[in-house]
Design an enzyme around this catalytic site. Structure first.
Site, PDB file in Angstrom:
ATOM      1  N   HIS A 181       0.865  -1.192   0.000  1.00 46.86           N
ATOM      2  CA  HIS A 181       0.000   0.000   0.000  1.00 46.86           C
ATOM      3  C   HIS A 181       0.896   1.235   0.000  1.00 46.86           C
ATOM      4  O   HIS A 181       1.479   1.599   1.020  1.00 46.86           O
ATOM      5  CB  HIS A 181      -0.918  -0.023   1.222  1.00 46.86           C
ATOM      6  CG  HIS A 181      -1.869   1.140   1.318  1.00 46.86           C
ATOM      7  ND1 HIS A 181      -3.229   0.995   1.552  1.00 46.86           N
ATOM      8  CD2 HIS A 181      -1.672   2.486   1.234  1.00 46.86           C
ATOM      9  CE1 HIS A 181      -3.810   2.181   1.601  1.00 46.86           C
ATOM     10  NE2 HIS A 181      -2.884   3.102   1.410  1.00 46.86           N
TER      11      HIS A 181
ATOM     12  N   HIS B 206       1.625   5.273  -2.254  1.00 48.18           N
ATOM     13  CA  HIS B 206       1.066   6.333  -3.112  1.00 48.18           C
ATOM     14  C   HIS B 206       2.221   6.938  -3.899  1.00 48.18           C
ATOM     15  O   HIS B 206       2.637   8.066  -3.627  1.00 48.18           O
ATOM     16  CB  HIS B 206       0.367   7.402  -2.272  1.00 48.18           C
ATOM     17  CG  HIS B 206      -0.853   6.913  -1.554  1.00 48.18           C
ATOM     18  ND1 HIS B 206      -2.120   7.040  -2.074  1.00 48.18           N
ATOM     19  CD2 HIS B 206      -1.004   6.291  -0.366  1.00 48.18           C
ATOM     20  CE1 HIS B 206      -3.010   6.524  -1.229  1.00 48.18           C
ATOM     21  NE2 HIS B 206      -2.353   6.057  -0.182  1.00 48.18           N
TER      22      HIS B 206
ATOM     23  N   LYS C 108       2.013  10.563  -5.312  1.00 46.89           N
ATOM     24  CA  LYS C 108       2.082  11.764  -4.460  1.00 46.89           C
ATOM     25  C   LYS C 108       3.490  12.045  -3.947  1.00 46.89           C
ATOM     26  O   LYS C 108       3.756  13.134  -3.442  1.00 46.89           O
ATOM     27  CB  LYS C 108       1.184  11.582  -3.223  1.00 46.89           C
ATOM     28  CG  LYS C 108      -0.305  11.535  -3.493  1.00 46.89           C
ATOM     29  CD  LYS C 108      -1.089  11.624  -2.177  1.00 46.89           C
ATOM     30  CE  LYS C 108      -2.592  11.607  -2.401  1.00 46.89           C
ATOM     31  NZ  LYS C 108      -3.140  10.238  -2.488  1.00 46.89           N
TER      32      LYS C 108
ATOM     33  N   HIS D  62      -9.575   2.303   0.960  1.00 45.84           N
ATOM     34  CA  HIS D  62      -9.154   3.096   2.116  1.00 45.84           C
ATOM     35  C   HIS D  62     -10.341   3.172   3.079  1.00 45.84           C
ATOM     36  O   HIS D  62     -11.386   3.715   2.718  1.00 45.84           O
ATOM     37  CB  HIS D  62      -8.780   4.517   1.681  1.00 45.84           C
ATOM     38  CG  HIS D  62      -7.397   4.637   1.135  1.00 45.84           C
ATOM     39  ND1 HIS D  62      -7.011   4.041  -0.032  1.00 45.84           N
ATOM     40  CD2 HIS D  62      -6.306   5.301   1.610  1.00 45.84           C
ATOM     41  CE1 HIS D  62      -5.735   4.324  -0.260  1.00 45.84           C
ATOM     42  NE2 HIS D  62      -5.286   5.084   0.719  1.00 45.84           N
TER      43      HIS D  62
ATOM     44  N   GLU E 287     -10.167   5.959   7.996  1.00 39.65           N
ATOM     45  CA  GLU E 287      -8.892   6.557   8.421  1.00 39.65           C
ATOM     46  C   GLU E 287      -9.208   7.817   9.230  1.00 39.65           C
ATOM     47  O   GLU E 287      -9.053   8.944   8.765  1.00 39.65           O
ATOM     48  CB  GLU E 287      -8.023   6.880   7.199  1.00 39.65           C
ATOM     49  CG  GLU E 287      -6.607   7.274   7.579  1.00 39.65           C
ATOM     50  CD  GLU E 287      -5.737   7.597   6.379  1.00 39.65           C
ATOM     51  OE1 GLU E 287      -6.235   7.519   5.232  1.00 39.65           O
ATOM     52  OE2 GLU E 287      -4.571   7.962   6.596  1.00 39.65           O
TER      53      GLU E 287
ATOM     54  N   ASP F 176       2.729   3.283   2.853  1.00 36.07           N
ATOM     55  CA  ASP F 176       1.807   4.380   2.568  1.00 36.07           C
ATOM     56  C   ASP F 176       2.557   5.563   1.939  1.00 36.07           C
ATOM     57  O   ASP F 176       3.328   5.373   1.025  1.00 36.07           O
ATOM     58  CB  ASP F 176       1.047   4.766   3.846  1.00 36.07           C
ATOM     59  CG  ASP F 176      -0.336   5.373   3.578  1.00 36.07           C
ATOM     60  OD1 ASP F 176      -0.787   5.354   2.420  1.00 36.07           O
ATOM     61  OD2 ASP F 176      -0.972   5.851   4.533  1.00 36.07           O
ATOM     62  N   ASN F 177       2.365   6.747   2.444  1.00 36.91           N
ATOM     63  CA  ASN F 177       2.886   7.941   1.776  1.00 36.91           C
ATOM     64  C   ASN F 177       4.366   8.165   2.072  1.00 36.91           C
ATOM     65  O   ASN F 177       4.892   7.671   3.062  1.00 36.91           O
ATOM     66  CB  ASN F 177       2.073   9.154   2.209  1.00 36.91           C
ATOM     67  CG  ASN F 177       0.622   9.029   1.805  1.00 36.91           C
ATOM     68  OD1 ASN F 177      -0.155   8.347   2.461  1.00 36.91           O
ATOM     69  ND2 ASN F 177       0.265   9.668   0.716  1.00 36.91           N
TER      70      ASN F 177
HETATM   71  N1  LIG Z   1      -3.319   8.014   4.077  1.00 39.00           N
HETATM   72  C1  LIG Z   1      -3.779   8.460   2.883  1.00 39.00           C
HETATM   73  C2  LIG Z   1      -5.125   8.618   2.608  1.00 39.00           C
HETATM   74  C3  LIG Z   1      -5.492   9.062   1.377  1.00 39.00           C
HETATM   75  N2  LIG Z   1      -4.584   9.350   0.459  1.00 39.00           N
HETATM   76  C4  LIG Z   1      -3.287   9.207   0.743  1.00 39.00           C
HETATM   77  O1  LIG Z   1      -2.411   9.466  -0.107  1.00 39.00           O
HETATM   78  N3  LIG Z   1      -2.898   8.762   1.952  1.00 39.00           N
END
Ligand SMILES: Nc1ccnc(=O)[nH]1
Length: 456
Positions: free
Chosen positions: A83, A85, A88, A249, A252, A349-350
């Site tokens: 997972h 991104h 970004k 998602h 969160e 993640d990011n």
């Molecule tokens: N944690 C996240 C939620 C949604 N978009 C993202 O890039 N990251």
């Protein structure tokens, strides 16, 4: 990450006295191999033609083959980041998140995407992220790709098309080095619209997964239960028509009223999609009353849903208020999920964007952080599974994140003997091996993002 002099050049060779966490030995621990207190087996690994040809108890491999003696050091498979991104990544300097919280992240991302995300920008940042992951020893990555409809003259539709085109280009360019999967990311409301149908087609044409962000059912964000059920029905119909798996998602937020995980479990059962759904985040589950959380967890197990926990990013974004120290780590109740038999993976993640200012696409670093944040220790034996075989299986890649006969000889050789020594240090000195050969790659310098020359 230089070429080690001790790795034989031969077509077939042995790695003697390798200490391998049993969690990675999904074909079974070789009979007779001694196990240490953290569940690590001392074994000999036979490599032939770039693949694992044999796994034997230490001392049991054929003397005739050339060998490197690892003297009980840890040998791991390349890890799996299920997972991320990548679209970004590395935008934090040009578009910072003013508050470091979730609403700030969404706002900054929209601004950055609208202003900068053309093919060249995406290509440069995604290639940088992949080069980091490659040098650190990640063998497979699933990335979510922002695919929401943009405001204005066809702009939104164009964003998804542009992003997915660059993704497909990257997947081809990196084939044989990093296995890449893409997931469409949009508020799930989109799937009730004409745009959503076109997006589902784009995703299917790109061999991706149907995905999105569910809105919390009530609480902070409003939205009725019936509405989320109908939206999920639409999403599952689009997925089924195109024979696509689903990756969402989920919840969160620190608002316990966010219960879309239970709605997704019910939808999965309603649509007969058991074993084809992954849910990321699931933070609010940790803040719900025990009986409610237990009922949801039981339904998640029944629906064969896999969970991905993103501990570094959840700890960064959740429970954040300026001037107040956080009281909650932000993470899903991973131990309770695993105790109920739910497969749980940890992922990065990011990376250096509005959702998370830090990171380096290093799954070993994510694993080490996960141990600390989620208390995956005392004993450590089960923890490596979350970074290797579980996400590998989640991605449908039979050998990823494992050391088993027949799989590609993709390894991380660590200057550590015990799992404690793995977790304690950051291991800049690791050696990444792909198809039986050490890779020469070094981490790309940050200057590569801006086209400047690196001074060394
Ligand atoms: N944690 C996240 C939620 C949604 N978009 C993202 O890039 N990251």
């Amino acid at each position: 990450m230089s070429e080690p002099s001790f790795l034989p050049e031969a077509r077939a060779f042995r790695l003697r006295n390798a200490r391998v966490p049993a969690a990675f030995l999904t074909g079974g621990v070789p009979a007779g191999a001694p196990l240490d207190g953290d569940g690590c087996a001392l074994i000999d690994i036979v490599v032939a033609d770039g693949a694992f040809a044999g796994l034997l108890p230490a001392g049991g491999s054929p003397e005739a083959l050339p060998a490197a003696d690892l003297a009980g050091r840890q040998v791991w498979p390349r890890l799996v980041d299920a997972h991320t991104h990548l679209d970004k990544g590395h935008t934090v300097a040009r578009t910072p998140n003013p508050d470091g919280d979730f609403p700030g992240a969404r706002g900054a991302t929209t601004a950055d995407r609208t202003r900068y995300w053309d093919a060249e920008d995406l290509r440069r940042r995604m290639a940088f992220g992949l080069a980091c992951a490659w040098a650190h020893g990640t063998g497979a990555i699933r990335t979510h790709l922002d695919s929401q409809e943009s405001a204005g003259e066809g702009a939104l539709r164009d964003q998804a098309a542009t992003t997915w085109a660059v993704f497909r280009e990257m997947r081809t360019a990196w084939a044989g080095r990093i296995a890449l999967q893409g997931v469409g990311l949009t508020p799930i409301d989109a799937y009730a619209t004409d745009y959503g149908r076109r997006l589902a087609d784009l995703i299917a044409d790109s061999d991706g997964l149907i995905g999105g962000v569910t809105r919390p059912t009530g609480g902070l964000h409003g939205g009725a239960l019936a509405e989320i059920d109908a939206l999920l029905d639409r999403l599952f119909d689009l997925a089924r028509e195109r024979n696509r798996d689903v990756d969402l998602h989920i919840d969160e937020t620190g608002d316990p009223a966010a219960t879309s995980l239970d709605a997704v479990a019910r939808a999965t059962l309603r649509h007969g999609y058991e074993g084809r759904v992954t849910c990321g985040h699931c933070c609010s589950l940790a803040l719900q009353p025990d009986a409610q959380a237990a009922a949801t967890i039981a339904r998640v197990a029944q629906a064969g849903i896999r969970i991905v926990t993103l501990p570094t990013v959840n700890m960064y974004l959740q429970d954040r208020q300026r001037g107040r120290t956080p009281r909650w780590r932000g993470v899903a109740p991973v131990q309770e999920l695993m105790a109920a038999g739910v497969p749980v993976a940890v992922a990065g993640d990011n990376c250096r964007d509005a959702f998370y200012a830090y990171g380096d696409h290093d799954m070993l670093d994510t694993f080490r952080a996960a141990v600390r944040i989620l208390h995956l220790d005392h004993p450590l034996a089960g923890a490596p599974a979350l970074a290797g075989p579980v996400p590998g299986e989640m991605m449908g890649l039979p050998h990823a994140g494992t050391i088993r006969v027949g799989g590609p000889a993709d390894l991380i050789l660590l200057p550590a003997r015990s799992l404690n020594e793995v977790v304690a240090r950051s291991h800049a000195g690791r050696i990444v091996v792909v198809a039986g050969r050490p890779i020469a790659a070094r981490l790309p310098p940050y200057e590569a993002l801006t086209g400047e020359a690196a001074p060394w």
